[in-house]
Scaffold this motif. Structure first.
Motif, mmCIF file in Angstrom:
data_model
loop_
_atom_site.group_PDB
_atom_site.id
_atom_site.type_symbol
_atom_site.label_atom_id
_atom_site.label_comp_id
_atom_site.label_asym_id
_atom_site.label_seq_id
_atom_site.Cartn_x
_atom_site.Cartn_y
_atom_site.Cartn_z
ATOM 1 N N PRO A 94 27.775 28.154 31.746
ATOM 2 C CA PRO A 94 28.119 27.190 32.791
ATOM 3 C C PRO A 94 29.149 26.205 32.243
ATOM 4 O O PRO A 94 29.104 25.815 31.079
ATOM 5 N N PHE A 95 30.075 25.792 33.092
ATOM 6 C CA PHE A 95 31.157 24.916 32.654
ATOM 7 C C PHE A 95 31.031 23.554 33.320
ATOM 8 O O PHE A 95 30.410 23.406 34.359
ATOM 9 N N GLU A 96 31.631 22.592 32.680
ATOM 10 C CA GLU A 96 31.743 21.256 33.270
ATOM 11 C C GLU A 96 32.955 21.276 34.188
ATOM 12 O O GLU A 96 34.031 21.726 33.776
ATOM 13 N N PRO A 97 32.831 20.805 35.418
ATOM 14 C CA PRO A 97 33.979 20.797 36.323
ATOM 15 C C PRO A 97 35.218 20.117 35.738
ATOM 16 O O PRO A 97 36.341 20.589 35.922
ATOM 17 N N ALA A 98 35.024 19.031 34.996
ATOM 18 C CA ALA A 98 36.174 18.331 34.400
ATOM 19 C C ALA A 98 36.895 19.224 33.395
ATOM 20 O O ALA A 98 38.123 19.181 33.291
ATOM 21 N N GLU A 99 36.145 20.028 32.659
ATOM 22 C CA GLU A 99 36.772 20.933 31.687
ATOM 23 C C GLU A 99 37.538 22.041 32.405
ATOM 24 O O GLU A 99 38.631 22.437 31.983
ATOM 25 N N LEU A 100 36.985 22.555 33.489
ATOM 26 C CA LEU A 100 37.694 23.546 34.312
ATOM 27 C C LEU A 100 39.043 22.982 34.746
ATOM 28 O O LEU A 100 40.077 23.632 34.592
ATOM 29 N N VAL A 101 39.038 21.778 35.272
ATOM 30 C CA VAL A 101 40.275 21.150 35.746
ATOM 31 C C VAL A 101 41.256 20.965 34.591
ATOM 32 O O VAL A 101 42.450 21.240 34.729
ATOM 33 N N ARG A 102 40.768 20.519 33.430
ATOM 34 C CA ARG A 102 41.653 20.334 32.263
ATOM 35 C C ARG A 102 42.320 21.634 31.854
ATOM 36 O O ARG A 102 43.526 21.670 31.594
ATOM 37 N N VAL A 103 41.545 22.708 31.779
ATOM 38 C CA VAL A 103 42.093 24.006 31.372
ATOM 39 C C VAL A 103 43.146 24.472 32.368
ATOM 40 O O VAL A 103 44.251 24.874 31.982
ATOM 41 N N VAL A 104 42.825 24.434 33.650
ATOM 42 C CA VAL A 104 43.763 24.906 34.673
ATOM 43 C C VAL A 104 45.010 24.027 34.703
ATOM 44 O O VAL A 104 46.134 24.531 34.769
ATOM 45 N N ARG A 105 44.834 22.724 34.622
ATOM 46 C CA ARG A 105 45.988 21.820 34.639
ATOM 47 C C ARG A 105 46.895 22.068 33.433
ATOM 48 O O ARG A 105 48.114 22.111 33.553
ATOM 49 N N ARG A 106 46.300 22.260 32.260
ATOM 50 C CA ARG A 106 47.090 22.525 31.049
ATOM 51 C C ARG A 106 47.904 23.802 31.205
ATOM 52 O O ARG A 106 49.089 23.840 30.877
ATOM 53 N N LEU A 107 47.287 24.838 31.741
ATOM 54 C CA LEU A 107 48.007 26.104 31.934
ATOM 55 C C LEU A 107 49.113 25.966 32.981
ATOM 56 O O LEU A 107 50.214 26.488 32.800
ATOM 57 N N ALA A 108 48.839 25.257 34.066
ATOM 58 C CA ALA A 108 49.843 25.065 35.112
ATOM 59 C C ALA A 108 51.013 24.233 34.591
ATOM 60 O O ALA A 108 52.176 24.544 34.873
ATOM 61 N N GLU A 109 50.717 23.203 33.812
ATOM 62 C CA GLU A 109 51.782 22.363 33.261
ATOM 63 C C GLU A 109 52.621 23.121 32.252
ATOM 64 O O GLU A 109 53.843 22.965 32.204
ATOM 65 N N ARG A 110 51.985 23.949 31.443
ATOM 66 C CA ARG A 110 52.729 24.756 30.465
ATOM 67 C C ARG A 110 53.692 25.684 31.191
ATOM 68 O O ARG A 110 54.855 25.815 30.816
ATOM 69 N N LYS A 111 53.216 26.323 32.263
ATOM 70 C CA LYS A 111 54.075 27.219 33.042
ATOM 71 C C LYS A 111 55.228 26.434 33.666
ATOM 72 O O LYS A 111 56.377 26.856 33.625
ATOM 73 N N ASP A 112 54.929 25.268 34.206
ATOM 74 C CA ASP A 112 55.944 24.432 34.849
ATOM 75 C C ASP A 112 57.012 23.996 33.843
ATOM 76 O O ASP A 112 58.204 24.043 34.133
ATOM 77 N N ARG A 113 56.599 23.557 32.651
ATOM 78 C CA ARG A 113 57.567 23.142 31.621
ATOM 79 C C ARG A 113 58.489 24.281 31.240
ATOM 80 O O ARG A 113 59.687 24.106 31.111
ATOM 81 N N ARG A 114 57.930 25.460 31.064
ATOM 82 C CA ARG A 114 58.756 26.613 30.683
ATOM 83 C C ARG A 114 59.737 26.978 31.778
ATOM 84 O O ARG A 114 60.868 27.335 31.512
ATOM 85 N N GLU A 115 59.286 26.912 33.031
ATOM 86 C CA GLU A 115 60.184 27.248 34.143
ATOM 87 C C GLU A 115 61.314 26.231 34.265
ATOM 88 O O GLU A 115 62.436 26.600 34.549
ATOM 89 N N ARG A 116 61.020 24.955 34.030
ATOM 90 C CA ARG A 116 62.072 23.933 34.107
ATOM 91 C C ARG A 116 63.093 24.100 32.997
ATOM 92 O O ARG A 116 64.264 23.811 33.189
ATOM 93 N N LYS A 117 62.648 24.562 31.828
ATOM 94 C CA LYS A 117 63.575 24.793 30.719
ATOM 95 C C LYS A 117 64.364 26.077 30.914
ATOM 96 O O LYS A 117 65.277 26.358 30.158
ATOM 97 N N GLY A 118 63.970 26.883 31.891
ATOM 98 C CA GLY A 118 64.660 28.140 32.148
ATOM 99 C C GLY A 118 64.177 29.275 31.272
ATOM 100 O O GLY A 118 64.700 30.369 31.322
ATOM 101 N N ALA A 119 63.176 29.014 30.469
ATOM 102 C CA ALA A 119 62.626 30.062 29.605
ATOM 103 C C ALA A 119 61.506 30.766 30.328
ATOM 104 O O ALA A 119 60.859 30.199 31.196
ATOM 105 N N PRO A 120 61.273 32.030 29.964
ATOM 106 C CA PRO A 120 60.137 32.710 30.591
ATOM 107 C C PRO A 120 58.843 32.044 30.173
ATOM 108 O O PRO A 120 58.738 31.496 29.081
#
Length: 156
Positions: A124-150
């Motif tokens: 079982p997970f803590e909802p706050a940890e779920l949000v942290r993991v998903v947000r970190r992954l979404a932000e990483r993807k967003d940063r890479r897309e803004r830099k033009g890198a895959p």
């Protein structure tokens, strides 16, 4: 006599949410877990689309274009590892951030890394940890897309 309602299998697609933090495809065969993840992410501003198993995930992923995918491991038709491997094999989805949300045994972590999974969240997970993991992954993807890198795969 108690009333019962029966519903055929229906796919859940979300509507476009203005100002959303990102779109997440939640894949889990357990309806309660899917709903729990969905509600917690929506409360934090994410747009959420759900799929009942890996086969449905592969069927909808190109239509919904998620920023992050969460995968259960044990599912009918196509499990989380096979789903992750197929997503990684497809040039259109190979760089999508993937998070396993499961028991996260040593075997699951090793098999997940082999399949190209980026993050793990133990049930079982803590909802706050779920949000942290998903947000970190979404932000990483967003940063890479803004830099033009895959949006390559990292571990997180």
């Amino acid at each position: 006599m108690a009333k019962t309602r029966t519903r055929g299998l229906r796919r859940t697609y979300s509507r476009v949410v203005p100002g959303a933090s990102g779109r997440v495809l939640v894949v889990d065969d357990n309806k309660v877990i899917r709903q729990l993840i969905k509600v917690n992410l929506e409360l934090e501003g994410f747009e959420v689309v759900t799929a009942n198993d890996g086969a449905e995930c592969l069927d909808v992923v190109h239509r919904v274009c998620p920023d992050v995918i969460t995968l259960d491991v044990v599912m009918p038709r196509l499990d989380g590892f096979a789903t992750a491997a197929q997503l990684r094999a497809d040039p259109r989805t190979r760089d999508l951030p993937l998070a396993i949300v499961s028991a996260c045994t040593q075997y699951e972590v090793e098999a997940g890394i082999e399949a190209g999974v980026d993050a793990f969240l133990a049930k079982p997970f803590e909802p706050a940890e779920l949000v942290r993991v998903v947000r970190r992954l979404a932000e990483r993807k967003d940063r890479r897309e803004r830099k033009g890198a895959p949006a390559g795969r990292g571990r997180g």
